[in-house]
Design a protein around this motif. Sequence first.
Motif, short mmCIF file in Angstrom:
data_model
loop_
_atom_site.label_atom_id
_atom_site.label_comp_id
_atom_site.label_asym_id
_atom_site.label_seq_id
_atom_site.Cartn_x
_atom_site.Cartn_y
_atom_site.Cartn_z
N HIS A 165 -1.94 -3.52 -0.92
CA HIS A 165 -1.27 -2.37 -1.52
C HIS A 165 -1.69 -1.09 -0.80
O HIS A 165 -0.86 -0.36 -0.28
CB HIS A 165 -1.64 -2.27 -3.01
CG HIS A 165 -1.02 -3.33 -3.86
ND1 HIS A 165 0.29 -3.29 -4.28
CD2 HIS A 165 -1.55 -4.47 -4.38
CE1 HIS A 165 0.56 -4.36 -5.02
NE2 HIS A 165 -0.54 -5.09 -5.10
N ASP A 203 -8.94 -2.75 -1.91
CA ASP A 203 -7.50 -2.63 -2.08
C ASP A 203 -7.30 -1.96 -3.44
O ASP A 203 -7.43 -2.58 -4.49
CB ASP A 203 -6.81 -3.98 -2.04
CG ASP A 203 -5.29 -3.87 -1.97
OD1 ASP A 203 -4.76 -2.80 -2.32
OD2 ASP A 203 -4.63 -4.84 -1.58
N TYR A 232 -4.95 -0.75 -5.46
CA TYR A 232 -4.03 -1.10 -6.53
C TYR A 232 -4.00 -2.60 -6.83
O TYR A 232 -3.34 -3.02 -7.78
CB TYR A 232 -2.65 -0.55 -6.22
CG TYR A 232 -2.69 0.94 -5.95
CD1 TYR A 232 -3.27 1.81 -6.87
CD2 TYR A 232 -2.21 1.47 -4.75
CE1 TYR A 232 -3.36 3.17 -6.62
CE2 TYR A 232 -2.28 2.84 -4.50
CZ TYR A 232 -2.86 3.68 -5.44
OH TYR A 232 -2.95 5.03 -5.19
N ALA A 233 -4.72 -3.39 -6.04
CA ALA A 233 -4.92 -4.80 -6.39
C ALA A 233 -6.16 -4.97 -7.25
O ALA A 233 -6.35 -6.02 -7.87
CB ALA A 233 -5.04 -5.65 -5.13
N ASP A 268 1.07 6.91 -4.82
CA ASP A 268 0.48 5.85 -5.64
C ASP A 268 1.53 4.97 -6.30
O ASP A 268 1.34 3.75 -6.43
CB ASP A 268 -0.48 6.43 -6.69
CG ASP A 268 0.19 7.40 -7.64
OD1 ASP A 268 1.17 8.06 -7.25
OD2 ASP A 268 -0.28 7.52 -8.79
N ARG A 299 2.93 2.59 -3.55
CA ARG A 299 1.93 1.63 -3.06
C ARG A 299 1.62 0.56 -4.11
O ARG A 299 1.36 -0.59 -3.77
CB ARG A 299 0.65 2.36 -2.66
CG ARG A 299 0.77 3.31 -1.48
CD ARG A 299 1.38 2.65 -0.25
NE ARG A 299 2.73 3.15 -0.02
CZ ARG A 299 3.76 2.40 0.29
NH1 ARG A 299 3.64 1.11 0.44
NH2 ARG A 299 4.95 2.94 0.49
N LYS A 300 1.65 0.93 -5.39
CA LYS A 300 1.42 -0.07 -6.44
C LYS A 300 2.53 -1.10 -6.48
O LYS A 300 2.29 -2.26 -6.84
CB LYS A 300 1.33 0.63 -7.80
CG LYS A 300 0.07 1.44 -8.02
CD LYS A 300 0.14 2.21 -9.34
CE LYS A 300 -1.05 3.11 -9.52
NZ LYS A 300 -0.95 3.94 -10.76
N THR A 354 4.46 -2.25 -3.95
CA THR A 354 4.71 -3.07 -2.76
C THR A 354 3.41 -3.45 -2.08
O THR A 354 2.35 -2.89 -2.37
CB THR A 354 5.58 -2.29 -1.75
OG1 THR A 354 4.93 -1.07 -1.39
CG2 THR A 354 6.94 -1.98 -2.32
N ARG A 355 3.50 -4.40 -1.17
CA ARG A 355 2.33 -4.84 -0.40
C ARG A 355 2.61 -4.62 1.09
O ARG A 355 2.88 -5.56 1.83
CB ARG A 355 2.02 -6.31 -0.69
CG ARG A 355 1.46 -6.55 -2.08
CD ARG A 355 1.07 -8.00 -2.30
NE ARG A 355 0.36 -8.20 -3.54
CZ ARG A 355 -0.96 -8.13 -3.69
NH1 ARG A 355 -1.71 -7.85 -2.63
NH2 ARG A 355 -1.53 -8.34 -4.85
#
Length: 286
Positions: free
Chosen positions: A9, A25, A27-28, A270, A273-274, A276-277
Motif C-alpha cells: 500500500h 507498510d 495501510y496494511a 492516504d 493508497r489504502k 490499492t496495492r
Amino acid sequence: MDLLLSGGHFYEGARWHDGHFWVSDLYAGHVLKITPGGHAQVAVELDDQPSGLGWLPDGTLLVVGMKSRSVWKCPAGEPPRLHADITALTGGFTNDMIVDRHGRAYVSNLGFDLFTGAPPATTTLVRVDPDGQSTIVADGLQFPNGLVISPDGNSLIVAETFGGRLSAFTIEDDGSLSGQRCWAQIGREPSWETPHSLLDTDFAPDGCAIDEEGCVWVADALNGRVARVAEGGEIRQQIKAPDGFGLYSCALGGPDGRTLILCTAPDFDDVKRKATREARLYSTKI
C-alpha cells in the motif's frame, strides 16, 4: 535500478538490520523483513499504522504506531506490547524514529493533520528511553520527518519536510539534544500560511539514510527523487524514481553496505493508497 518488491500500500520507515531490509507498510498494518534478494515475510502485525523502526541493544524491534502516537516493543514471536504512549508530547501522528546505541529512541511527529487540511503547526521531537520514559528534546520543528544519527554517534539529523532542510543536534551523554543548527538547506522554505502553501518548495526532505562519509541520502517527497547531500547543502548525487512514482523513504545496506533501497508509490494520498496495492521497493547500487 532493480525492482525488489511490489504489491504494498505505502512503504515507509526503511531500515537495514541483521542482514535484512525492513519496511513498514502503513495501510496494511504490518512490518516486512526482506532479504537482499527480495523475499519478504511479515515480521510484525500491528493494530495501528506502523511507521518508524529501530532496535534496542538486545535486538528487540521497536515500531512507531502513528495513530496511537505510541512506540511498540515487538519481541520476535510475541505480540506487540506498549513501550511508550507519547500522545501528550506530540502535536500530531507520530512518524519516523531512530534508536541510538544506548537504546534511546528519537521519534518525530507530524504536528498537525496534513490530510484534513488542518492549520500548519510546528512540533516536537521526543526521546523514549529504554525503560519507556519519554521527554520532549526539541520543539518548533517544521514537520520533522526522517531521522539519522551520524557515524560517530554524536549528532542527530532530522529532515524538516516543510522547512526544506536537514537540521542537526548534538546528542549529549544523557540523551538530551543541544546546539540546534541548519545542517543543510536544500529546499525553499515555504510560508506556512495555509496547508497548500506548504507545498511551495522545491525539495521536501522525507525519509533518509546516512553513509560512512557522513552524507545523507534523503528522499524528496514532492519530486520523486533521492539525493545524496553533504553538510552545507551540496547535492552530490540524485536518483529519480520511475516515471509516475513518488519517492518517500530510503535505506542503505546490503552485504557490502552499498545497496540503496527506495520506497516508492504513485503519491502519498492516504485514501488512494489504502484502496490499492501499487507501492514498490527498488534497489540500486551506489
